[in-house]
Design a protein around this motif. Sequence first.
Motif, PDB file in Angstrom:
ATOM      1  N   LYS A 224       0.824  -1.214   0.000  1.00  0.00           N
ATOM      2  CA  LYS A 224       0.000   0.000   0.000  1.00  0.00           C
ATOM      3  C   LYS A 224       0.858   1.264   0.000  1.00  0.00           C
ATOM      4  O   LYS A 224       0.527   2.239  -0.670  1.00  0.00           O
ATOM      5  CB  LYS A 224      -0.930  -0.010   1.210  1.00  0.00           C
ATOM      6  N   ARG A 225       1.970   1.227   0.748  1.00  0.00           N
ATOM      7  CA  ARG A 225       2.846   2.404   0.763  1.00  0.00           C
ATOM      8  C   ARG A 225       3.456   2.639  -0.608  1.00  0.00           C
ATOM      9  O   ARG A 225       3.553   3.788  -1.072  1.00  0.00           O
ATOM     10  CB  ARG A 225       3.953   2.213   1.797  1.00  0.00           C
ATOM     11  N   SER A 226       3.851   1.582  -1.291  1.00  0.00           N
ATOM     12  CA  SER A 226       4.411   1.737  -2.637  1.00  0.00           C
ATOM     13  C   SER A 226       3.338   2.234  -3.605  1.00  0.00           C
ATOM     14  O   SER A 226       3.636   3.003  -4.527  1.00  0.00           O
ATOM     15  CB  SER A 226       5.026   0.429  -3.119  1.00  0.00           C
ATOM     16  N   ASN A 227       2.088   1.823  -3.403  1.00  0.00           N
ATOM     17  CA  ASN A 227       0.993   2.337  -4.238  1.00  0.00           C
ATOM     18  C   ASN A 227       0.821   3.834  -4.051  1.00  0.00           C
ATOM     19  O   ASN A 227       0.596   4.581  -5.020  1.00  0.00           O
ATOM     20  CB  ASN A 227      -0.319   1.624  -3.896  1.00  0.00           C
ATOM     21  N   LYS A 228       0.929   4.304  -2.808  1.00  0.00           N
ATOM     22  CA  LYS A 228       0.790   5.740  -2.540  1.00  0.00           C
ATOM     23  C   LYS A 228       1.908   6.526  -3.232  1.00  0.00           C
ATOM     24  O   LYS A 228       1.670   7.593  -3.810  1.00  0.00           O
ATOM     25  CB  LYS A 228       0.811   5.986  -1.028  1.00  0.00           C
ATOM     26  N   ILE A 229       3.130   5.988  -3.165  1.00  0.00           N
ATOM     27  CA  ILE A 229       4.257   6.652  -3.830  1.00  0.00           C
ATOM     28  C   ILE A 229       4.030   6.699  -5.339  1.00  0.00           C
ATOM     29  O   ILE A 229       4.247   7.728  -5.989  1.00  0.00           O
ATOM     30  CB  ILE A 229       5.578   5.945  -3.497  1.00  0.00           C
ATOM     31  N   ALA A 230       3.581   5.576  -5.909  1.00  0.00           N
ATOM     32  CA  ALA A 230       3.334   5.508  -7.352  1.00  0.00           C
ATOM     33  C   ALA A 230       2.233   6.475  -7.768  1.00  0.00           C
ATOM     34  O   ALA A 230       2.363   7.198  -8.772  1.00  0.00           O
ATOM     35  CB  ALA A 230       2.971   4.085  -7.751  1.00  0.00           C
ATOM     36  N   ASN A 231       1.148   6.516  -7.024  1.00  0.00           N
ATOM     37  CA  ASN A 231       0.045   7.418  -7.363  1.00  0.00           C
ATOM     38  C   ASN A 231       0.446   8.880  -7.198  1.00  0.00           C
ATOM     39  O   ASN A 231       0.026   9.747  -7.978  1.00  0.00           O
ATOM     40  CB  ASN A 231      -1.176   7.098  -6.494  1.00  0.00           C
ATOM     41  N   ALA A 232       1.272   9.169  -6.190  1.00  0.00           N
ATOM     42  CA  ALA A 232       1.762  10.536  -6.012  1.00  0.00           C
ATOM     43  C   ALA A 232       2.642  10.953  -7.189  1.00  0.00           C
ATOM     44  O   ALA A 232       2.563  12.085  -7.674  1.00  0.00           O
ATOM     45  CB  ALA A 232       2.535  10.638  -4.701  1.00  0.00           C
ATOM     46  N   LEU A 233       3.470  10.033  -7.652  1.00  0.00           N
ATOM     47  CA  LEU A 233       4.334  10.332  -8.799  1.00  0.00           C
ATOM     48  C   LEU A 233       3.518  10.600 -10.057  1.00  0.00           C
ATOM     49  O   LEU A 233       3.801  11.538 -10.815  1.00  0.00           O
ATOM     50  CB  LEU A 233       5.295   9.165  -9.046  1.00  0.00           C
ATOM     51  N   GLN A 234       2.510   9.785 -10.274  1.00  0.00           N
ATOM     52  CA  GLN A 234       1.691   9.929 -11.478  1.00  0.00           C
ATOM     53  C   GLN A 234       0.975  11.279 -11.536  1.00  0.00           C
ATOM     54  O   GLN A 234       0.675  11.778 -12.622  1.00  0.00           O
ATOM     55  CB  GLN A 234       0.669   8.799 -11.564  1.00  0.00           C
ATOM     56  N   SER A 235       0.703  11.844 -10.384  1.00  0.00           N
ATOM     57  CA  SER A 235      -0.013  13.116 -10.353  1.00  0.00           C
ATOM     58  C   SER A 235       0.897  14.313 -10.563  1.00  0.00           C
ATOM     59  O   SER A 235       0.427  15.441 -10.694  1.00  0.00           O
ATOM     60  CB  SER A 235      -0.743  13.262  -9.011  1.00  0.00           C
ATOM     61  N   LEU A 236       2.223  14.077 -10.585  1.00  0.00           N
ATOM     62  CA  LEU A 236       3.166  15.182 -10.710  1.00  0.00           C
ATOM     63  C   LEU A 236       3.405  15.571 -12.160  1.00  0.00           C
ATOM     64  O   LEU A 236       3.513  14.704 -13.039  1.00  0.00           O
ATOM     65  CB  LEU A 236       4.507  14.803 -10.082  1.00  0.00           C
ATOM     66  N   CYS A 237       3.525  16.849 -12.367  1.00  0.00           N
ATOM     67  CA  CYS A 237       3.945  17.346 -13.677  1.00  0.00           C
ATOM     68  C   CYS A 237       5.446  17.130 -13.799  1.00  0.00           C
ATOM     69  O   CYS A 237       6.210  17.449 -12.884  1.00  0.00           O
ATOM     70  CB  CYS A 237       3.600  18.833 -13.798  1.00  0.00           C
TER      71      CYS A 237
END
Length: 621
Positions: free
Chosen positions: A87-100
Amino acid sequence: MLLYVLSVILSSVLIILFALKTYYPYLWMDILYVGELLWILATFTSMRRRRPLFLAVDRFAEQTAAHPDRTFVVFENQTYSYTAADKRSNKIANALQSLCGYTSGDTVALFMGNEPAFMFTWLALAKLGSPVALLNQNIRNKCLLHCFNCSKAKVLIAASELKEAVQEVLLSLSEQGVTVLLMSEHCNAPGLQSFLDKVNEASDAPLPRSVRLHITYKTPAVYIYTSGTTGLPKAAVINQNRLLKNLAVLSFNGITSRDVIYLNLPLYHTAGFMIGFIGSIQTGSTIILKRKFSASQFWDDCRKHNVTVIQYIGEVLRYLCNMPKRENDKDHKVRMAIGNGLRAEIWTEFLTRFGNIQIQEFYAATEGNVIFVNYPGKIGAIGRVNFFQRMVFPYVLIKYDIDRDEPVRDTNGLCIESPKGETGLMVSKITDMAPFVGYAQNEEQTERKRLRNVLKKGDLYFNSGDLMRIDEDNFIYFQDRVGDTFRWKGENVATTEVSDILTISDCLKEANVYGVQVPGHDGRIGMAAVTVVEDGQFDGSQVYNHVVRHLPSYARPRFLRIQNAAELTGTFKQMKVKLVEESFDPGCIQDPLYILDDNDKSYVPLTAQVYGTILSGNIKL
């Protein structure tokens, strides 16, 4: 009559078994090893055939689904289950995807020390299909920028404590349009973005496998840096195929989900990342993660966490043996130590002091295409060779001219195989089963590791750069490294890199760097023969501050030899052989000698008295 026949058969069997035991003592071990090797090849082939493409990160998903509550990693006072890590890795991945500035599949450089965030961030990037450059947390300035640029990364994720190191190269990164993220909740520094706050707010929803459909087995998975003779680290390309193979390293050595693995080697290194981390994903083991190695805390940690498997490089076990003896030295549950570079005398001392621990010594290189395993446990050997392995992964030891720094060739231009018992350069054939991918953005160094026309015209081998010897019992022993690289404290040190750093010091003009042996220590410690700039004087404090600023501790020359002029060969190459032989003995050397002193923060004169304390082991190097 029947009784007689049975007795004859039984006697014959016993005689055969006795003969095998006497004349072929390792036969059954060889058969078992080959069987395990075949099982690994079959498992790997099965994984390769799965559709959609099966990657190392998919194995982590399987472990999470099968054992969601099992402990994955323990770090200081924190414990993370497989589900928590997922779940923590999912949060990191989703945070990255939202970045410009980031798109799934972009290469990302990871500049962090040993902490769970390193593991979770890699898992996140693997889920996103992004190759990851594993930057050594100790590098700075020019070296840091070089390593980053090798990977052509578009994003840099750094630990908060490395903020100053990032700021030193931030201007160059900004000019390249690199997105720089700091693992902190707040960051007011221009050009840096806080990332931890975004991670905490992000969703932990799983990512669809479709985000990494662009990946093939030839796609780079990670870049792991290794020192070379060019003076700066080389980025070894570890593709998805190689990473999938490395899943089997721990299971191949009999490690299971019931084992607890003590990981204190750097995660940016092959040993820590590929064996400790990736290997544990395959086995479903629990990892006890440490920021760094501590000899004083080692066994207490093992007892506290019921550790069963430890990793080592040769130096690690020597440090443990050098600690004061304690009554509870054998009071632990460690059953296996897996690693490489263990000297025979340390091997024996370690077992005598700490008990019946299985030493699983092996040989492999980050970018190499062959591995040797010392499965019988022969003290001092790095592995055992056998016909089957040589058939699947062909290798040969060839004669090598140390002075000319090149293989010896016959009148036909082919290399000459070294006879058993003689030292030779280990080279391994480059095939589809044993590929050599090379180094990112460095075709010159990649080509230097390729050796052509070895046993026949047109063949192609990987040049390990290691001198080895095979004895009559088919055990293989590491002898030395060739070229300009030596090993100290488990790290490869490139002499030209250190030379370049020394010569940009204000008071030094030329520097010839080499490794010298110190009694009681593994590897070779750094020494430099230097000349001072014209009309200048040697300033020990200035040189000390310079090397501390630009070089990691293991690469800093411990000894300096001040010469009036550099000694060169007829082809204007720096002479090293004589310097290495003379070492750092003030009784044999007329030139002024200095030793790096961290207490005085300077290079101070190396006297006969200081030399004696080094030989006696009273000075820590």
